[in-house]
Scaffold this motif. Structure first.
Motif, PDB file in Angstrom:
ATOM      1  N   THR A   1      26.339  11.542  11.233  1.00  0.00           N
ATOM      2  CA  THR A   1      27.407  10.662  10.778  1.00  0.00           C
ATOM      3  C   THR A   1      27.930  11.168   9.437  1.00  0.00           C
ATOM      4  OG1 THR A   1      25.744   9.214   9.804  1.00  0.00           O
ATOM      5  CG2 THR A   1      26.574   8.599  11.969  1.00  0.00           C
ATOM      6  N   SER A   2      29.225  11.108   9.266  1.00  0.00           N
ATOM      7  CA  SER A   2      29.818  11.558   8.005  1.00  0.00           C
ATOM      8  C   SER A   2      29.885  10.429   6.982  1.00  0.00           C
ATOM      9  CB  SER A   2      31.212  12.129   8.245  1.00  0.00           C
ATOM     10  OG  SER A   2      32.014  11.171   8.899  1.00  0.00           O
ATOM     11  N   VAL A   3      29.898   9.180   7.444  1.00  0.00           N
ATOM     12  CA  VAL A   3      29.912   8.010   6.569  1.00  0.00           C
ATOM     13  C   VAL A   3      28.832   7.057   7.082  1.00  0.00           C
ATOM     14  CG1 VAL A   3      31.263   6.043   5.732  1.00  0.00           C
ATOM     15  CG2 VAL A   3      32.380   8.257   6.080  1.00  0.00           C
ATOM     16  N   ASP A   4      27.975   6.608   6.183  1.00  0.00           N
ATOM     17  CA  ASP A   4      26.896   5.692   6.565  1.00  0.00           C
ATOM     18  C   ASP A   4      27.417   4.259   6.674  1.00  0.00           C
ATOM     19  OD1 ASP A   4      24.953   7.658   6.791  1.00  0.00           O
ATOM     20  OD2 ASP A   4      24.397   7.520   4.682  1.00  0.00           O
ATOM     21  N   VAL A   9      37.413   6.589  18.666  1.00  0.00           N
ATOM     22  CA  VAL A   9      38.304   6.293  19.774  1.00  0.00           C
ATOM     23  C   VAL A   9      39.219   7.502  19.914  1.00  0.00           C
ATOM     24  CG1 VAL A   9      40.080   4.712  20.627  1.00  0.00           C
ATOM     25  CG2 VAL A   9      38.204   3.832  19.193  1.00  0.00           C
ATOM     26  N   LEU A  10      39.071   8.249  20.999  1.00  0.00           N
ATOM     27  CA  LEU A  10      39.824   9.493  21.171  1.00  0.00           C
ATOM     28  C   LEU A  10      40.595   9.487  22.482  1.00  0.00           C
ATOM     29  CD1 LEU A  10      36.592  10.613  20.174  1.00  0.00           C
ATOM     30  CD2 LEU A  10      38.260  12.245  19.341  1.00  0.00           C
ATOM     31  N   ALA A  11      41.837   9.984  22.411  1.00  0.00           N
ATOM     32  CA  ALA A  11      42.653  10.109  23.619  1.00  0.00           C
ATOM     33  C   ALA A  11      43.734  11.154  23.382  1.00  0.00           C
ATOM     34  CB  ALA A  11      43.285   8.759  23.983  1.00  0.00           C
ATOM     35  N   PRO A  12      44.112  11.822  24.406  1.00  0.00           N
ATOM     36  CA  PRO A  12      43.383  11.985  25.656  1.00  0.00           C
ATOM     37  C   PRO A  12      42.096  12.772  25.419  1.00  0.00           C
ATOM     38  CG  PRO A  12      45.678  12.773  25.853  1.00  0.00           C
ATOM     39  CD  PRO A  12      45.409  12.500  24.419  1.00  0.00           C
ATOM     40  N   ALA A  13      41.037  12.363  26.090  1.00  0.00           N
ATOM     41  CA  ALA A  13      39.750  13.058  25.946  1.00  0.00           C
ATOM     42  C   ALA A  13      39.866  14.501  26.430  1.00  0.00           C
ATOM     43  CB  ALA A  13      38.660  12.314  26.706  1.00  0.00           C
ATOM     44  N   SER A  14      40.736  14.723  27.385  1.00  0.00           N
ATOM     45  CA  SER A  14      40.939  16.082  27.903  1.00  0.00           C
ATOM     46  C   SER A  14      41.599  17.000  26.875  1.00  0.00           C
ATOM     47  CB  SER A  14      41.786  16.044  29.172  1.00  0.00           C
ATOM     48  OG  SER A  14      43.056  15.465  28.904  1.00  0.00           O
ATOM     49  N   GLN A  15      42.106  16.416  25.793  1.00  0.00           N
ATOM     50  CA  GLN A  15      42.755  17.210  24.755  1.00  0.00           C
ATOM     51  C   GLN A  15      41.979  17.210  23.436  1.00  0.00           C
ATOM     52  OE1 GLN A  15      46.970  16.454  24.292  1.00  0.00           O
ATOM     53  NE2 GLN A  15      47.171  15.988  26.467  1.00  0.00           N
ATOM     54  N   ILE A  16      40.700  16.847  23.489  1.00  0.00           N
ATOM     55  CA  ILE A  16      39.884  16.971  22.282  1.00  0.00           C
ATOM     56  C   ILE A  16      39.853  18.445  21.909  1.00  0.00           C
ATOM     57  CG2 ILE A  16      37.581  16.712  21.271  1.00  0.00           C
ATOM     58  CD1 ILE A  16      37.187  14.256  23.075  1.00  0.00           C
ATOM     59  N   SER A  17      40.088  18.726  20.655  1.00  0.00           N
ATOM     60  CA  SER A  17      40.162  20.090  20.155  1.00  0.00           C
ATOM     61  C   SER A  17      38.896  20.883  20.478  1.00  0.00           C
ATOM     62  CB  SER A  17      40.366  20.046  18.640  1.00  0.00           C
ATOM     63  OG  SER A  17      40.096  21.290  18.058  1.00  0.00           O
ATOM     64  N   ASP A  18      39.087  22.120  20.917  1.00  0.00           N
ATOM     65  CA  ASP A  18      37.942  23.001  21.176  1.00  0.00           C
ATOM     66  C   ASP A  18      37.078  23.135  19.930  1.00  0.00           C
ATOM     67  OD1 ASP A  18      38.780  23.422  23.770  1.00  0.00           O
ATOM     68  OD2 ASP A  18      39.740  25.346  23.333  1.00  0.00           O
ATOM     69  N   ARG A  19      37.699  23.061  18.787  1.00  0.00           N
ATOM     70  CA  ARG A  19      36.972  23.173  17.513  1.00  0.00           C
ATOM     71  C   ARG A  19      35.998  22.015  17.309  1.00  0.00           C
ATOM     72  NH1 ARG A  19      39.613  22.671  11.544  1.00  0.00           N
ATOM     73  NH2 ARG A  19      37.725  23.166  10.397  1.00  0.00           N
ATOM     74  N   TRP A  20      36.331  20.825  17.852  1.00  0.00           N
ATOM     75  CA  TRP A  20      35.538  19.621  17.603  1.00  0.00           C
ATOM     76  C   TRP A  20      34.831  19.068  18.830  1.00  0.00           C
ATOM     77  CZ3 TRP A  20      34.730  19.393  12.767  1.00  0.00           C
ATOM     78  CH2 TRP A  20      35.720  19.717  11.843  1.00  0.00           C
ATOM     79  N   ILE A  21      35.036  19.650  19.998  1.00  0.00           N
ATOM     80  CA  ILE A  21      34.489  19.075  21.225  1.00  0.00           C
ATOM     81  C   ILE A  21      32.972  18.901  21.152  1.00  0.00           C
ATOM     82  CG2 ILE A  21      34.289  21.280  22.450  1.00  0.00           C
ATOM     83  CD1 ILE A  21      35.301  17.918  24.023  1.00  0.00           C
ATOM     84  N   HIS A  22      32.270  19.796  20.486  1.00  0.00           N
ATOM     85  CA  HIS A  22      30.809  19.700  20.397  1.00  0.00           C
ATOM     86  C   HIS A  22      30.347  18.418  19.702  1.00  0.00           C
ATOM     87  CE1 HIS A  22      31.828  21.368  16.457  1.00  0.00           C
ATOM     88  NE2 HIS A  22      30.686  20.883  16.036  1.00  0.00           N
ATOM     89  N   LYS A  23      31.194  17.854  18.847  1.00  0.00           N
ATOM     90  CA  LYS A  23      30.833  16.624  18.133  1.00  0.00           C
ATOM     91  C   LYS A  23      30.991  15.372  18.991  1.00  0.00           C
ATOM     92  CE  LYS A  23      31.921  15.924  13.939  1.00  0.00           C
ATOM     93  NZ  LYS A  23      32.633  15.676  12.686  1.00  0.00           N
ATOM     94  N   PHE A  24      31.739  15.481  20.079  1.00  0.00           N
ATOM     95  CA  PHE A  24      32.086  14.300  20.866  1.00  0.00           C
ATOM     96  C   PHE A  24      31.655  14.426  22.324  1.00  0.00           C
ATOM     97  CE2 PHE A  24      35.026  14.628  17.309  1.00  0.00           C
ATOM     98  CZ  PHE A  24      34.793  13.406  16.703  1.00  0.00           C
ATOM     99  N   ARG A  25      30.632  15.211  22.578  1.00  0.00           N
ATOM    100  CA  ARG A  25      30.136  15.406  23.936  1.00  0.00           C
ATOM    101  C   ARG A  25      29.090  14.338  24.248  1.00  0.00           C
ATOM    102  NH1 ARG A  25      29.717  20.976  24.167  1.00  0.00           N
ATOM    103  NH2 ARG A  25      31.801  21.027  25.014  1.00  0.00           N
ATOM    104  N   HIS A  64      22.527  15.065  21.465  1.00  0.00           N
ATOM    105  CA  HIS A  64      21.762  14.524  20.345  1.00  0.00           C
ATOM    106  C   HIS A  64      22.674  14.019  19.225  1.00  0.00           C
ATOM    107  CE1 HIS A  64      22.478  18.726  19.359  1.00  0.00           C
ATOM    108  NE2 HIS A  64      22.334  18.409  18.101  1.00  0.00           N
ATOM    109  N   LYS A  65      23.980  14.288  19.312  1.00  0.00           N
ATOM    110  CA  LYS A  65      24.910  13.888  18.257  1.00  0.00           C
ATOM    111  C   LYS A  65      25.703  12.624  18.579  1.00  0.00           C
ATOM    112  CE  LYS A  65      25.770  18.614  16.757  1.00  0.00           C
ATOM    113  NZ  LYS A  65      26.774  19.657  16.594  1.00  0.00           N
TER     114      LYS A  65
END
Length: 171
Positions: A110-113, A119-135, A139-140
């Motif tokens: 978490t970046s803020v405690d 809330v992300l949309a479209p999920a199919s357009q989550i940036s390749d740069r950030w997709i690992h954070k929202f899978r 464990h994340k």
């Protein structure tokens, strides 16, 4: 000497942390946040580092540290957070509710405690740069639905000895 009284919009019972940026946004003290929805319990605003064309955060006004601070009585809060997130997407013109992602990062990711629903949309357009954070299922990140399901089965969310690889709940 008596301690100073909190400002009228601060909560003196521990529900407000004046050092928490999300508490400040929730109380209206952060003029930089782009608030797109609010009620007495929750605030929804744009993420300052969006991972998708529509990326919002829904936070409770009450200072709650993370999903690991939740107990079964918080299921309604989690549901309300998801409802506000979906409503914000709808208000922003998102109609395909099958291509969205709602979820929480697990500490220590978490970046803020302060509990916050992504809330992300479209999920199919989550940036390749950030997709690992929202899978989901990693464990994340835990989806709103999975968190509610786990809360229904237990007393409190706790860490695993493997370092939060999977959330589980103690009885």
């Amino acid at each position: 000497m008596t301690p100073p009284r909190p400002a009228s919009n601060q909560r003196s019972n521990g529900d407000f942390d004046e050092s928490c940026v999300f508490c400040l946004i929730g109380s209206g003290q952060d003029a930089h946040a782009e608030v797109i929805g609010k009620n007495d319990e929750l605030v929804c605003f744009r993420d300052i580092c969006p991972a998708a064309p529509h990326h919002y955060l829904v936070v409770p006004r009450q200072h709650i540290l993370s999903c690991f601070s939740l107990q079964p009585q918080h299921i309604g809060l989690v549901e309300k957070m998801a409802d506000m997130g979906r409503a914000a997407l709808h208000d922003q013109g998102i109609t395909n509710m099958k291509d969205i992602r709602l979820g929480f990062h697990k500490p220590p990711y978490t970046s803020v405690d302060h509990l916050h629903l992504h809330v992300l949309a479209p999920a199919s357009q989550i940036s390749d740069r950030w997709i690992h954070k929202f899978r989901p299922g990693t464990h994340k990140f835990v989806t709103e639905e999975d968190l509610r399901n786990v809360l229904q089965k237990t007393n409190t969310v706790t860490e695993t000895s493997e370092g939060l690889g999977n959330i589980y709940f103690s009885r």
